[in-house]
Design a protein around this motif. Structure first.
Motif, PDB file in Angstrom:
ATOM      1  N   ILE B 326      -3.705  -4.195   7.012  1.00  0.00           N
ATOM      2  CA  ILE B 326      -4.450  -3.856   8.229  1.00  0.00           C
ATOM      3  C   ILE B 326      -4.756  -5.127   9.022  1.00  0.00           C
ATOM      4  N   GLY B 341      -7.585  10.533   3.109  1.00  0.00           N
ATOM      5  CA  GLY B 341      -8.027  10.311   4.469  1.00  0.00           C
ATOM      6  C   GLY B 341      -9.529  10.248   4.611  1.00  0.00           C
ATOM      7  N   LEU B 342     -10.164  11.380   4.413  1.00  0.00           N
ATOM      8  CA  LEU B 342     -11.566  11.474   4.792  1.00  0.00           C
ATOM      9  C   LEU B 342     -12.537  11.124   3.682  1.00  0.00           C
ATOM     10  N   VAL B 343     -13.680  10.603   4.090  1.00  0.00           N
ATOM     11  CA  VAL B 343     -14.839  10.576   3.200  1.00  0.00           C
ATOM     12  C   VAL B 343     -15.652  11.795   3.632  1.00  0.00           C
ATOM     13  N   ARG B 349     -18.563   9.902  12.907  1.00  0.00           N
ATOM     14  CA  ARG B 349     -18.725   8.517  13.370  1.00  0.00           C
ATOM     15  C   ARG B 349     -18.329   7.525  12.271  1.00  0.00           C
ATOM     16  N   GLU B 350     -18.873   7.717  11.092  1.00  0.00           N
ATOM     17  CA  GLU B 350     -18.587   6.762  10.026  1.00  0.00           C
ATOM     18  C   GLU B 350     -17.127   6.810   9.601  1.00  0.00           C
ATOM     19  N   MET B 354     -14.009   3.278  10.015  1.00  0.00           N
ATOM     20  CA  MET B 354     -13.808   2.622   8.715  1.00  0.00           C
ATOM     21  C   MET B 354     -12.973   1.341   8.751  1.00  0.00           C
ATOM     22  N   PRO B 355     -11.808   1.329   9.401  1.00  0.00           N
ATOM     23  CA  PRO B 355     -10.998   0.105   9.310  1.00  0.00           C
ATOM     24  C   PRO B 355     -11.469  -1.014  10.247  1.00  0.00           C
ATOM     25  N   LEU B 357     -14.808  -1.998  10.766  1.00  0.00           N
ATOM     26  CA  LEU B 357     -16.210  -2.372  10.581  1.00  0.00           C
ATOM     27  C   LEU B 357     -16.428  -3.862  10.869  1.00  0.00           C
ATOM     28  N   GLU B 371     -20.279   1.295  17.953  1.00  0.00           N
ATOM     29  CA  GLU B 371     -19.705   2.233  17.002  1.00  0.00           C
ATOM     30  C   GLU B 371     -19.687   3.642  17.586  1.00  0.00           C
ATOM     31  N   ARG B 408      -9.287   7.631  13.873  1.00  0.00           N
ATOM     32  CA  ARG B 408      -9.605   6.407  13.138  1.00  0.00           C
ATOM     33  C   ARG B 408      -8.508   5.366  13.323  1.00  0.00           C
ATOM     34  N   TRP B 409      -7.268   5.795  13.160  1.00  0.00           N
ATOM     35  CA  TRP B 409      -6.170   4.825  13.124  1.00  0.00           C
ATOM     36  C   TRP B 409      -5.657   4.428  14.491  1.00  0.00           C
TER      37      TRP B 409
END
Ligand SMILES: Nc1ncnc2c1ncn2[C@@H]1O[C@H](COP(=O)(O)OP(=O)(O)OP(=O)(O)O)[C@@H](O)[C@H]1O
Ligand SMILES: [Mg+2]
Lengths: 324, 495
Positions: B326, B341-343, B349-350, B354-355, B357, B371, B408-409
């Motif tokens: 990354i 993928g997901l938490v 939002r969180e 993720m990548p 932060l 954010e 996210r990505w």
């Protein structure tokens, strides 16, 4: 606004605070006003500090999806090293640093066993519990070591305005610092994400192993501080030390809404959990139940906490709160 | 008399959303009814109610004219309702047979009648025409086969009503045709079948009638005979989207080579070489299990590489972990949203940030305002249906979960040189699919190399500039878009 309110009342923290208030009210009545007397509040505050450090150490690990059953042993070893060094004539801060380092090594050992040898956490940390407890015996030759250090004894026994124990203040400062780390920093966020889904977190560039190392070491250091505070108060490092109190830490953390599976929870919840536990124990004494009952009730409390956690988990699984 | 199933004024309220609102329709035995609608329209919610998994807030449903009110899935199963969920619900450590008969194991004396169990399970497997042993642990099966176990589990209960929620999302053609054969048998036997899918072609192949939902409301219903793709899309999306692929604004200016892979090997990937230029979209086609996911995971350092070279921007790289990849500018949007993928119990939002932060740091702390902007951007870009970015991702519909991962990505803080999308349109509705294709082209126009993996061959042909076909961990052919056809790709994929 309404949504915010609803989220608040649905939250664990809300339920827990309510539970704490209920416990206080019930026992205040049962003890005929003794529970909230000046002297008794003071003694509750005193007992809270030790558990707070354990709950911080253990709670952070739980949130990351791990757990540590060695904290009792490590929390016995730490103060033993501390008292030994002070007896040998070292200044208290040097002694404390040496104690922290020896405990950190235990934490490192846990982390290595879990992350590189892939031992199940329970087994690895139980092994470490005996190892550290054993070393504590070896250091002291199986006897208690007196710890007479003016600074430490002052911190351990004195109170601000003769009401708030200094140990309590230190514990609360620590709790607030950890709460801030958890809520506001990248590291804190990573703990919760890794606890929620370690593989997804790894694929998103976080480092689950590194976090696990830091948190195991942190937990051991917290246990060392917990043990040392207690030792500073009673002015001896005992061979019994904190043995068994890892469960107190876990109970407080789980009662405080930190889920056993990881990924959720916070320090404010933990604080409420700590108070529930301590108020409860204290109140049992006040109403005249023997300490054997207390031991039984601690176990029952842990079970209740776990069941509650399980129910919440199932609810979450079942797509949150079913509307009426 | 034919079986019948009727929903009357069904409503479902979640805190903050009305997932279903006054839904009424009726269907009969011997017919396949397709439920269609955008992501978050309420399709899965309706099936969950019928399955006794959640309780409706309003309305009733009747089976064979009798009002039912299932308190839990077990009651529903006993009454003859079986639902195959969008998300797999297997017990990986148990065998295929034990999973098929989970909760309904044949008993003998005090214990389980293992002989009958495995014999019965094998009978079903053979009926489906699958090469599978009833004793195999489910954990060792491919995702496609796990999905088939799920379907066989529902089938084994000999239900009156059988519901499929996006069953083909992780199946390859062979399993899909087995599934369709079984569905037509079930039809012959007079069963009631509900079928949810975002794949148009499938609907026309299996369904008899269609009910369209939008934002929890009933829109319309029609017979398949009267339906057309355009008509359906208009009902679902509320507008025309035209010819998706022809309307794409593609990028045709390529830059330097961004990634070169030379003779890459590991347990699942054999001797793979390929190059991607800046601005190029490279498609990876092949059957499920061809090794495409394994290849990109190796590039991303999610799996180990045993030999071979990876060259990024002219420099050989040796990543130790996805973190390094990354940092170097590679993004991988993974295929399995639940595991990789997901938490699930953290917010949208969180999950979106993720990548990045580290990029969100302001001093020692995370910049909450920034954010929120990133999360909001993802919600708008992909039209994620939610009332707030604080919603836990577990509370989103399947397609909307997928959108969170895409968000996210592709968020604006990522400094991506190479974007890898592994089955990005899995579970995504038609309207959004078209938007995702365009987004892929836009990203390429910014000079980013893209690897696009999909099991839907038309999609690969439609989106990619260059297509590599894989089979058994090897690359078996390379085609330009102009020369690619489904037949050619299939031939290479079977090798
Ligand atoms: N537990 C929950 N809490 C709050 N909202 C929920 C919950 N579960 C589902 N929803 C909401 O209900 C709506 C309908 O979701 P549902 O899963 O039925 O959609 P769907 O039609 O199956 O979509 P997809 O095609 O993406 O699978 C969505 O807006 C979703 O966010
Ligand atoms: Mg769905």
């Amino acid at each position: 606004m309404k949504a915010k309110l609803r989220r608040m009342t649905n939250s664990k923290l809300f339920t827990l605070t309510l539970l704490l208030i209920v416990i206080i009210v019930i026992f205040e009545i049962l003890s005929k006003g003794k529970l909230l007397s000046f002297k008794n509040i003071r003694s509750i505050l005193q007992s809270v500090s030790v558990v707070t450090f354990l709950a911080i150490g253990c709670g952070m690990l739980l949130m990351s999806g791990n757990t540590d059953l060695s904290l009792g042993g490590v929390g016995t070893l730490g103060p033993m090293v501390l008292a030994f060094c002070i007896a040998a004539g070292l200044p208290w801060y040097v002694a404390l640093i040496i104690a922290l380092i020896s405990c950190a090594l235990c934490g490192l050992g846990n982390a290595l066993m879990v992350n590189y040898l892939n031992f199940p956490t329970f087994i690895a940390t139980i092994a470490m519990a005996s190892i550290s407890q054993g070393i504590a015996y070896l250091i002291s030759g199986g006897k208690n070591i007196d710890m007479k250090d003016p600074t430490l004894n002052f911190i351990g026994t004195k109170r601000l305005f003769d009401f708030i124990p200094y140990t309590f203040i230190i514990a609360m400062v620590a709790l607030v610092i950890y709460a801030i780390i958890l809520r506001k920093t990248k590291f804190g966020r990573s703990i919760l994400l890794v606890g929620g889904n370690a593989e997804a977190s790894r694929l998103a560039g976080l480092k689950p192993k590194k976090i696990s190392f830091i948190l195991f070491v942190n937990a051991s250091c917290m246990a060392c501080l917990a043990g040392s505070l207690m030792c500073a108060r009673v002015k001896t490092a005992t061979t019994a030390g904190l043995s068994g109190s890892q469960f107190t830490g876990i109970t407080a953390a789980i009662l405080g809404g930190i889920s056993f599976g990881g990924g959720t929870g916070g320090m404010m919840g933990a604080l409420v959990g700590i108070f529930i536990l301590n108020v409860f124990n204290n109140a049992m004494q006040l109403v005249g139940l023997s300490s054997y009952y207390q031991t039984v009730m601690s176990g029952v409390l842990l079970l209740v906490a776990l069941i509650y956690d399980k129910i919440m988990e199932n609810n979450r699984m079942h797509r949150a709160i079913t509307a009426k | 008399m034919a079986h019948s199933l009727e929903f009357k004024n069904i409503g479902k309220l979640y805190p903050g959303v009305k997932a279903l609102d006054d839904i009424s329709f009726r269907t009969e035995g011997g017919k396949v009814l397709a439920l269609m609608g955008e992501n978050g329209a309420g399709k899965s919610t309706l099936l969950k109610i019928l399955a006794g998994d959640i309780k409706q807030s309003e309305g009733i449903y009747l089976l064979d004219g009798k009002e039912q009110d299932f308190k839990n899935p077990h009651e529903a199963i006993l009454a003859g309702v079986s639902v195959i969920y969008q998300e797999r619900q297997m017990i990986p450590a148990l065998s295929v047979a034990e999973n098929i008969y989970a909760g309904f194991l044949p008993k003998k004396g005090g214990g389980i009648d293992r002989k009958t169990l495995y014999a019965n399970a094998q009978k079903i497997i053979d009926k489906f025409g699958l090469h599978m042993d009833a004793h195999t642990k489910v954990a060792r099966l491919s995702v496609a086969y796990q999905q088939m176990v799920e379907i066989m589990k529902a089938y084994s209960r000999n239900p009156t009503v059988i519901c499929f929620d996006e069953p083909t999302a992780s199946l390859s053609d062979a399993e899909i045709s087995a599934l369709f054969r079984i569905i037509s048998e079930l039809k012959e036997e007079g069963k009631i079948i509900l079928y949810v899918s975002h794949r148009m072609a499938e609907i026309f192949q299996v369904a008899d009638s269609i009910v369209v939902l939008k934002d929890g409301k009933y829109v319309t219903s029609m017979d398949v005979a009267d339906a057309s793709e355009e008509k359906l899309i208009r009902a679902m999306v509320g507008r025309d989207i035209g010819d998706t692929y022809a309307n794409l604004k593609r990028n045709d200016k390529y830059g330097d080579v961004v990634l070169e892979v030379k003779n890459l090997n590991n347990a699942k990937v054999h001797d793979v070489s390929l190059t991607i230029r800046r601005g190029e979209v490279v498609g990876l086609a092949g059957l499920v299990g061809a090794g495409r996911t394994e290849l990109v995971r190796a590039i991303f350092a999610a799996d180990k590489v045993t030999s071979g070279e990876i060259i990024l921007d002219g420099q050989p790289v040796h990543f130790k972990s996805p973190h390094d990849a990354i940092k170097a500018g590679i993004a991988l949007c993974p295929e399995d949203r639940k595991e990789q993928g997901l938490v699930l119990f953290r917010s949208i939002r969180e999950n979106t940030t993720m990548p990045v932060l580290s990029e969100l740091k302001k001093g020692a702390f995370l910049d909450k305002k920034k954010e929120k902007e990133i999360a909001q951007e993802a919600i708008e870009k992909y039209d994620i249906r939610t009332d707030t970015m604080e919603k836990l991702t577990t509370q989103l519909s399947g397609g909307n979960q997928q959108k969170v991962i895409l968000g996210r990505w592709t968020n604006s803080l990522m400094k991506t040189k190479l974007l890898i999308l592994d089955e990005p349109t899995k579970g995504i509705d038609v309207g959004t699919k078209a938007e995702i294709y365009q987004m892929v082209c836009d990203i390429a126009s910014q000079g980013i190399g893209v690897i696009f993996i999909s099991s839907e061959t038309p999609e690969v042909i439609g989106v990619a500039d260059t297509i590599y076909v894989m089979h058994n961990g090897r690359i078996t052919g390379q085609l330009k878009r102009e020369e690619a056809t489904e037949e050619k790709i299939l031939a290479l994929a079977m090798d």
